[in-house]
Design a protein around this motif. Structure first.
Motif, short mmCIF file in Angstrom:
data_model
loop_
_atom_site.label_atom_id
_atom_site.label_comp_id
_atom_site.label_asym_id
_atom_site.label_seq_id
_atom_site.Cartn_x
_atom_site.Cartn_y
_atom_site.Cartn_z
N THR A 97 54.83 33.72 42.00
CA THR A 97 55.23 35.05 42.44
C THR A 97 54.16 36.17 42.60
N SER A 98 54.34 37.35 43.16
CA SER A 98 53.11 38.06 43.20
C SER A 98 53.28 38.90 41.56
N ASP A 99 54.37 38.77 41.06
CA ASP A 99 54.66 39.41 39.53
C ASP A 99 53.84 38.40 38.65
N GLN A 100 53.65 37.16 38.91
CA GLN A 100 52.93 36.42 38.07
C GLN A 100 51.55 36.30 38.22
N ALA A 101 51.07 36.42 39.65
CA ALA A 101 49.78 36.45 39.95
C ALA A 101 49.34 37.10 41.21
N PRO A 102 49.26 38.51 41.08
CA PRO A 102 49.11 39.59 42.31
C PRO A 102 47.85 39.22 42.82
N SER A 103 47.54 38.94 44.12
CA SER A 103 46.42 38.76 44.89
C SER A 103 46.54 39.45 46.12
N PHE B 96 39.99 40.71 41.25
CA PHE B 96 41.17 40.48 40.72
C PHE B 96 42.04 39.38 41.54
N SER B 97 41.97 39.80 42.93
CA SER B 97 42.53 38.78 43.79
C SER B 97 42.12 37.15 43.62
N ILE B 98 40.89 37.03 43.35
CA ILE B 98 40.27 35.84 43.19
C ILE B 98 40.63 35.26 41.79
N SER B 99 40.27 35.92 40.81
CA SER B 99 40.49 35.63 39.53
C SER B 99 42.17 35.31 39.17
N SER B 100 42.97 35.90 39.80
CA SER B 100 44.24 35.77 39.66
C SER B 100 44.93 34.35 39.91
N ILE B 101 44.38 33.84 41.06
CA ILE B 101 44.47 32.63 41.75
C ILE B 101 43.87 31.55 41.21
N GLY B 102 42.88 31.85 40.23
CA GLY B 102 41.80 30.84 39.88
C GLY B 102 42.23 29.79 38.81
N GLN B 103 43.37 30.25 38.27
CA GLN B 103 44.04 28.92 37.52
C GLN B 103 43.16 28.69 36.27
N ARG B 104 43.06 27.38 36.04
CA ARG B 104 42.22 27.02 34.86
C ARG B 104 40.84 27.23 34.93
N PHE B 105 40.11 27.28 36.34
CA PHE B 105 38.89 27.64 36.15
C PHE B 105 38.45 29.02 36.03
N TYR B 106 39.45 29.85 36.07
CA TYR B 106 39.07 31.23 35.81
C TYR B 106 39.84 31.92 34.34
N GLY B 107 40.04 30.78 33.45
CA GLY B 107 40.74 31.33 32.24
C GLY B 107 39.73 31.52 31.37
N PHE B 108 38.84 32.25 31.51
CA PHE B 108 37.90 32.74 30.61
C PHE B 108 38.01 34.25 30.24
#
Length: 515
Positions: A64-70, A123-135
């Motif tokens: 949802t947008s609450d979990q991952a705004p984008s 932020f729109s990219i990072s929030s949906i980047g999952q494990r690859f953006y978990g840094f």
């Protein structure tokens, strides 16, 4: 309060001795945004795009947008690889305008929407980047970008409130990292952590081997120095000058040492930029022996800031209007409220590392290497065109990654502040993340000869042809000693950079070709 009192307050709030710090922060953060958008342009479609290893459209549908705004949740701008690259292109263009100084030449507020745009797009990219953006450096860049726009344009002096708040940001980053180390692993407490770190870090650089082979007392000194700088220096940023500037320089020097001896994307560079909030124009003028060319308020005698009303410098006006002071004060108060969980976290025995406390990723907790890896394993993916090859026989050739260790004769490259996301996750895979879906899909894509995933690797050993069989092994790696390299040279053999041993099988020879 009468007019004289208001003028005195506004004068106090104008940090006229930090115009160079503002230039470094704004242009530097914009440069990091450019690199981050470029990294997404080159890597996101293959890793997370429509045909990626963990496709972003599927993730968006399941959250949802609450979990991952984008931005990509907007019904008129749903995710496609083409739209991802449009976002990256706009972000890079915005970053370039700041690097060359266009928003800084406008009214006081013009830097805010430009940095706000870069923040929202990334932020729109990072929030949906999952494990690859978990840094941690993703949130560090985003939070930095959200803040530095409020340093304003050249029409106003930097705000003292923002300078102080950015120093608090450094405390969260550096002191938080120091406390994570002290609480997380006994090797940091007994000063043995650096005996391993240069060899076992995720992405070694060209000087990591030399650093690892230094004497033990050097490693003890490194560890102790890290504790002193991370646990003490950040708090000194709140003391008068020149103490604050010396503390900032200490932080910058230790971060530059990490830049030289490893590849941590833009983590170290972002910390260096933030540390500049502690360095005054007067201090820099004292260092270089005169005015800083083209930036900052004129400085006389290498120490004192001249009367701002007489300034003809490129940067700055002594104007600090009341409306701007109120805007910054409200913003800083709001940020202090958002920072309350991070403050509690710093002193909590259950301290969290790289954690966000709100959906927008502001007021985060930071830290790295709370536990130390003492040995290095590397996953090696190999293929062969021979369908009759066995595990022990056949012309097996390794798939080369752009940055991670593989070929024992290859010197580790320097890639930071660029971020090779797949290479970094391969380090985590060797620690156990191979059980995650992205890794099995990677093996499938390489085994099927997928052209898109090959863009994330080095030279293809089969020139685009799918291998008949693929296998996966894991080895223990260590740096070659000077003696081993000299012996190889005397024997007419290529000098090894690494020595590997203890081969184990992860995936038996398998045909993964389509059909």
């Amino acid at each position: 309060m009468n007019t004289v009192d208001i003028a005195a307050v506004l004068s106090f709030l104008a940090a006229e001795d930090y115009t160079i710090a503002r230039e470094v922060l704004q242009r530097g953060v914009a440069t990091l945004f450019f690199i981050a958008f470029l990294s997404a342009w080159n890597q996101f479609p293959a890793l997370l795009g429509e045909r990626g290893l963990t496709p972003a459209p599927r993730f968006i549908a399941l959250t949802t947008s609450d979990q991952a705004p984008s931005l990509f949740r907007w019904k008129h701008f749903t995710y496609t690889d083409r739209r991802l690259r449009i976002v990256c292109g706009v972000g890079m263009l915005a970053a370039v305008t700041v690097v060359i100084g266009l928003p800084q030449a406008g009214p006081a507020w013009t830097t805010i929407p430009v940095f706000g745009l870069m923040w929202w797009l990334y932020f729109s990219i990072s929030s949906i980047g999952q494990r690859f953006y978990g840094f941690g450096w993703e949130s560090l860049l985003l939070e930095s970008g959200f803040l530095v726009g409020f340093l304003g344009s050249h029409e106003v002096a930097p705000s003292l409130l923002m300078i102080v708040f950015l120093r608090w940001f450094v405390v969260r980053v550096e002191f938080g990292a120091g406390m994570i180390k002290m609480r997380g692993d006994s090797s940091w407490r007994d000063l043995s952590a650096m005996d391993y770190h240069h060899q076992t870090q995720p992405m070694p650089g060209p000087f990591s081997r030399r650093a690892h082979l230094m004497p033990g007392w050097v490693h003890r000194s490194e560890t102790l120095g890290s504790h002193v700088v991370q646990l003490i220096a950040p708090w000194l940023l709140f003391l008068p000058q020149p103490i604050a500037s010396f503390a900032a320089v200490a932080i910058i020097i230790t971060q530059l040492a990490l830049v030289v001896t490893g590849n941590y994307a833009w983590l170290n560079w972002a910390t260096i930029l933030l540390a500049f909030a502690g360095i005054s124009d007067s201090f820099l003028a004292w260092i270089v022996g005169g005015p800083w060319p083209g930036w900052g308020w004129p400085v006389s005698s290498g120490a004192e800031v001249a009367d701002a009303s007489a300034s003809t410098a490129v940067v700055g006006s002594s104007d600090f209007p009341l409306w701007w002071a109120i805007l910054i004060a409200v913003f800083v108060v709001w940020q202090c409220v958002l920072n309350a969980p991070a403050l509690r976290n710093l002193f909590s025995p259950g301290q969290l590392m790289n954690a966000s406390f709100n959906r927008w990723g502001l007021g985060n907790a930071y830290g790295a290497f709370g536990s130390m890896t003492e040995s290095r394993d590397e996953i090696i993916i190999e293929g062969t065109l021979d369908p009759d090859a066995t595990m022990t026989e056949g012309d097996w050739r390794p798939y080369v990654f752009k940055g991670k260790p593989g070929d024992v004769h290859r010197r580790s490259p320097s890639v930071a502040p660029y971020h090779l996301r797949l290479d970094w996750l391969m380090w985590f895979a060797a620690l156990g993340d191979y059980r995650q879906s992205w890794f099995s899909r990677l093996i499938e894509r390489i085994g099927s000869g997928d052209a898109q995933i090959r863009t994330q690797l080095g030279p293809d050993p089969f020139d685009g042809q799918a291998p008949a069989l693929i296998r996966v092994r894991i080895f223990t790696y260590r740096y070659a000693t000077g003696t081993e390299r000299r012996q190889a040279r005397e024997e007419g053999q290529p000098r090894p950079w690494w020595v590997r041993s203890n081969p184990r099988t992860m995936v038996e020879p398998t045909d993964l070709r389509d059909g």
